[in-house]
Design a protein around this motif. Structure first.
Motif, PDB file in Angstrom:
ATOM      1  N   MET A  57       0.722  -1.268   0.020  1.00 24.48           N
ATOM      2  CA  MET A  57      -0.249  -0.093   0.519  1.00 24.48           C
ATOM      3  C   MET A  57       0.839   1.341   0.235  1.00 24.48           C
ATOM      4  O   MET A  57       1.963   1.437   0.929  1.00 24.48           O
ATOM      5  CB  MET A  57      -0.835  -0.634   1.348  1.00 24.48           C
ATOM      6  N   LEU A  58       0.566   2.357  -1.020  1.00 24.85           N
ATOM      7  CA  LEU A  58       1.621   3.723  -0.524  1.00 24.85           C
ATOM      8  C   LEU A  58       0.331   4.092  -0.220  1.00 24.85           C
ATOM      9  O   LEU A  58      -0.523   4.835  -0.850  1.00 24.85           O
ATOM     10  CB  LEU A  58       2.004   3.647  -2.747  1.00 24.85           C
ATOM     11  N   SER A  59       0.968   5.655   0.723  1.00 25.00           N
ATOM     12  CA  SER A  59       0.227   6.275   0.444  1.00 25.00           C
ATOM     13  C   SER A  59       1.063   7.772   1.651  1.00 25.00           C
ATOM     14  O   SER A  59       1.700   7.041   2.518  1.00 25.00           O
ATOM     15  CB  SER A  59      -1.039   5.746   2.024  1.00 25.00           C
ATOM     16  N   HIS A  60       1.877   8.575   0.926  1.00 24.43           N
ATOM     17  CA  HIS A  60       3.201   9.530   1.143  1.00 24.43           C
ATOM     18  C   HIS A  60       1.865   9.901   2.680  1.00 24.43           C
ATOM     19  O   HIS A  60       2.845   9.821   3.765  1.00 24.43           O
ATOM     20  CB  HIS A  60       2.933  10.858   0.586  1.00 24.43           C
ATOM     21  N   SER A  90       0.804   7.246  11.339  1.00 21.74           N
ATOM     22  CA  SER A  90      -0.078   7.746  10.406  1.00 21.74           C
ATOM     23  C   SER A  90      -0.984   5.843  10.343  1.00 21.74           C
ATOM     24  O   SER A  90      -0.583   5.008  11.185  1.00 21.74           O
ATOM     25  CB  SER A  90       0.438   7.253   9.298  1.00 21.74           C
ATOM     26  N   THR A  91      -2.216   5.923   9.986  1.00 25.42           N
ATOM     27  CA  THR A  91      -2.925   4.591   9.490  1.00 25.42           C
ATOM     28  C   THR A  91      -2.929   3.982   9.121  1.00 25.42           C
ATOM     29  O   THR A  91      -2.822   2.640   9.547  1.00 25.42           O
ATOM     30  CB  THR A  91      -4.757   5.542   8.999  1.00 25.42           C
ATOM     31  N   VAL A  92      -1.804   4.436   7.667  1.00 26.97           N
ATOM     32  CA  VAL A  92      -1.274   2.976   7.053  1.00 26.97           C
ATOM     33  C   VAL A  92      -0.377   2.430   7.744  1.00 26.97           C
ATOM     34  O   VAL A  92       0.373   1.402   7.867  1.00 26.97           O
ATOM     35  CB  VAL A  92      -1.090   3.435   6.131  1.00 26.97           C
ATOM     36  N   ALA A  93       0.626   2.950   8.689  1.00 28.20           N
ATOM     37  CA  ALA A  93       1.659   2.670   9.424  1.00 28.20           C
ATOM     38  C   ALA A  93       1.672   2.521  10.318  1.00 28.20           C
ATOM     39  O   ALA A  93       2.054   0.919  10.475  1.00 28.20           O
ATOM     40  CB  ALA A  93       3.093   3.913   9.436  1.00 28.20           C
ATOM     41  N   GLU A  94       0.828   2.261  11.365  1.00 24.71           N
ATOM     42  CA  GLU A  94       0.154   1.682  11.999  1.00 24.71           C
ATOM     43  C   GLU A  94      -0.079   0.121  12.023  1.00 24.71           C
ATOM     44  O   GLU A  94      -0.562  -0.995  12.520  1.00 24.71           O
ATOM     45  CB  GLU A  94      -0.741   2.232  13.032  1.00 24.71           C
ATOM     46  N   ASP A  97       1.178  -4.285   8.584  1.00 24.92           N
ATOM     47  CA  ASP A  97       2.967  -5.779   9.504  1.00 24.92           C
ATOM     48  C   ASP A  97       4.116  -5.205   9.569  1.00 24.92           C
ATOM     49  O   ASP A  97       5.071  -5.698   9.903  1.00 24.92           O
ATOM     50  CB  ASP A  97       2.462  -6.880   8.631  1.00 24.92           C
ATOM     51  N   ILE A  98       4.620  -4.412   8.098  1.00 29.54           N
ATOM     52  CA  ILE A  98       5.599  -4.312   7.664  1.00 29.54           C
ATOM     53  C   ILE A  98       5.694  -2.725   7.137  1.00 29.54           C
ATOM     54  O   ILE A  98       4.494  -2.784   6.270  1.00 29.54           O
ATOM     55  CB  ILE A  98       6.590  -4.634   6.301  1.00 29.54           C
ATOM     56  N   CYS A  99       5.969  -2.109   7.755  1.00 25.70           N
ATOM     57  CA  CYS A  99       5.900  -0.600   7.117  1.00 25.70           C
ATOM     58  C   CYS A  99       7.291  -0.345   6.701  1.00 25.70           C
ATOM     59  O   CYS A  99       8.307  -0.369   7.370  1.00 25.70           O
ATOM     60  CB  CYS A  99       5.460   0.599   8.793  1.00 25.70           C
ATOM     61  N   ILE A 100       7.562  -0.030   5.658  1.00 31.24           N
ATOM     62  CA  ILE A 100       8.254   0.913   4.991  1.00 31.24           C
ATOM     63  C   ILE A 100       8.662   2.191   4.897  1.00 31.24           C
ATOM     64  O   ILE A 100       7.562   2.986   4.187  1.00 31.24           O
ATOM     65  CB  ILE A 100       8.657   0.853   3.358  1.00 31.24           C
TER      66      ILE A 100
END
Length: 281
Positions: A57-60, A90-94, A97-100
Motif C-alpha cells: 500500500m502506497l500513501s505518502h 499514520s493509519t497506514v503505518a500503524e 505488518d511491515i512499514c517501509i
C-alpha cells in the motif's frame, strides 16, 4: 520473494499512478502483481485478494480514507500488509505488518504541495524492489523476452533460430557441385547465396551473388567445381545467438546473408531483410 500468490499494489491519487507503474514493472520482471484501485475495492474488487497474496500500500501521508476498506479486509482475513509511507504515526503505518518508512522530503512544487519529490522516491523504491527480485529469481534476458514479445524490446531479444530459414529453405550444395549447380540452387532459394557443405553437413564455403558476378566476368566453364569460386570458411552464427548481434556482424562485414551452424553443422540461413522486417535494429 516467498509469496505464493501475487503482490497486490494499491494507492490513490499520485501514489496510485506510481502503484500502477510499480505493478507493471513487477509483472514484467517475473513477480506476478495486480493493481487494486481503492475506489473499486469496496465495490467487489477486494475479491481479487486471496490469503496467498501480499498487499503493498502506497500513501505518502498514510491517511488516505479510500484505503480504509482494504486495510480492514487485510486485517479480517490475515493478509500481509506492507505500508509505504512517510508518516510513522499514520493509519497506514500503524496498520501495516511491515512499514517501509520513506523520508520526509520537500516537494519540488513551489507551494510544497503537489506530489513531486515524494512520488519520485516511491518510483525509485518500486524499481529497486523489482530489480532486487529479478536478481534473487535469476530472471534472465530469455525470461524477459517471454514477457516482451512485441515492440522494440522484444525485437532486440529475438534469437537467430526464430528468424532463420531452415530445412529445405536453406540453400546448400555439396562440395563437389559445379558452378552451374550452385547458381541454380542460389536462384531457387532467393536468399542471394548458397552454402557449400561437406558430406557430413559441415559448412565449408559460401557462394553469393557477388561471387557469381566475379565468376562470369572471366571465361569460366559452368561445369567447373564450385570450390574455385566460393568463399572458404565463411562467417556463421549459432542458432541461439541474438538476432541483433547477427545484424551487427552483417553491417560490420558488409554482407546480407549469414549461415547458421550448430557445432559447424549447417542448420539455417539468415538474411538481413528478415531481421529488418522483424524490427531488429
Amino acid at each position: 520473494m516467498n509469496v505464493r500468490g501475487r503482490v497486490i499494489v494499491t494507492g490513490i491519487g499520485k501514489s496510485g499512478i506510481v502503484a500502477r507503474k510499480m505493478t507493471a514493472t513487477l509483472t514484467s520482471t517475473g513477480t506476478p502483481a495486480l493493481f487494486l484501485h481503492p475506489a473499486d475495492a469496496g465495490h467487489g474488487d477486494l475479491g481479487m485478494v486471496t490469503p496467498d497474496d501480499v498487499v503493498l500500500m502506497l500513501s505518502h501521508s498514510g491517511e488516505s480514507t479510500e484505503l480504509g476498506p482494504i486495510i480492514q479486509y487485510c486485517k479480517r482475513f490475515a493478509i500481509p500488509l506492507i505500508g509505504l509511507t512517510a508518516r510513522t504515526q499514520s493509519t497506514v503505518a500503524e496498520a501495516a505488518d511491515i512499514c517501509i518508512l520513506m523520508p520526509e522530503v520537500r516537494e519540488a512544487c513551489p507551494n510544497m504541495l503537489a506530489p513531486t519529490t515524494s512520488t519520485t522516491l516511491q518510483m525509485a523504491f518500486g524499481d529497486a524492489l523489482a530489480m532486487s527480485l529479478m536478481e534473487m529469481r535469476g530472471f534472465s534476458a530469455d525470461d524477459f523476452h517471454k514477457f516482451h514479445p512485441m515492440g522494440r524490446l522484444g525485437a532486440q531479444l529475438v534469437k537467430v533460430r526464430e528468424l532463420m530459414a531452415a530445412g529445405a529453405d536453406v540453400p546448400k550444395v555439396p562440395e563437389d557441385a559445379s558452378l552451374l549447380d550452385a547458381t541454380i540452387e542460389m536462384t531457387r532459394a532467393r536468399l542471394g547465396g548458397t552454402a557449400v557443405v561437406d558430406r557430413g553437413g559441415k559448412l565449408i564455403g559460401a557462394f553469393t551473388d557477388g561471387d557469381l558476378r566475379r565468376a562470369v566476368t572471366g571465361k569460366q566453364n559452368l561445369t567447373d567445381a564450385i570450390g574455385r569460386f566460393m568463399t572458404a570458411t565463411p562467417l556463421a552464427v549459432a542458432p541461439d545467438e541474438l538476432a541483433s548481434e547477427a545484424l551487427r556482424l552483417m553491417h560490420e562485414r558488409n554482407i546480407t546473408l549469414l549461415f547458421v551452424c550448430d557445432k559447424d553443422r549447417l542448420v539455417g540461413a539468415l538474411h538481413m531483410h528478415d531481421l529488418l522486417h522483424a524490427g531488429v535494429a
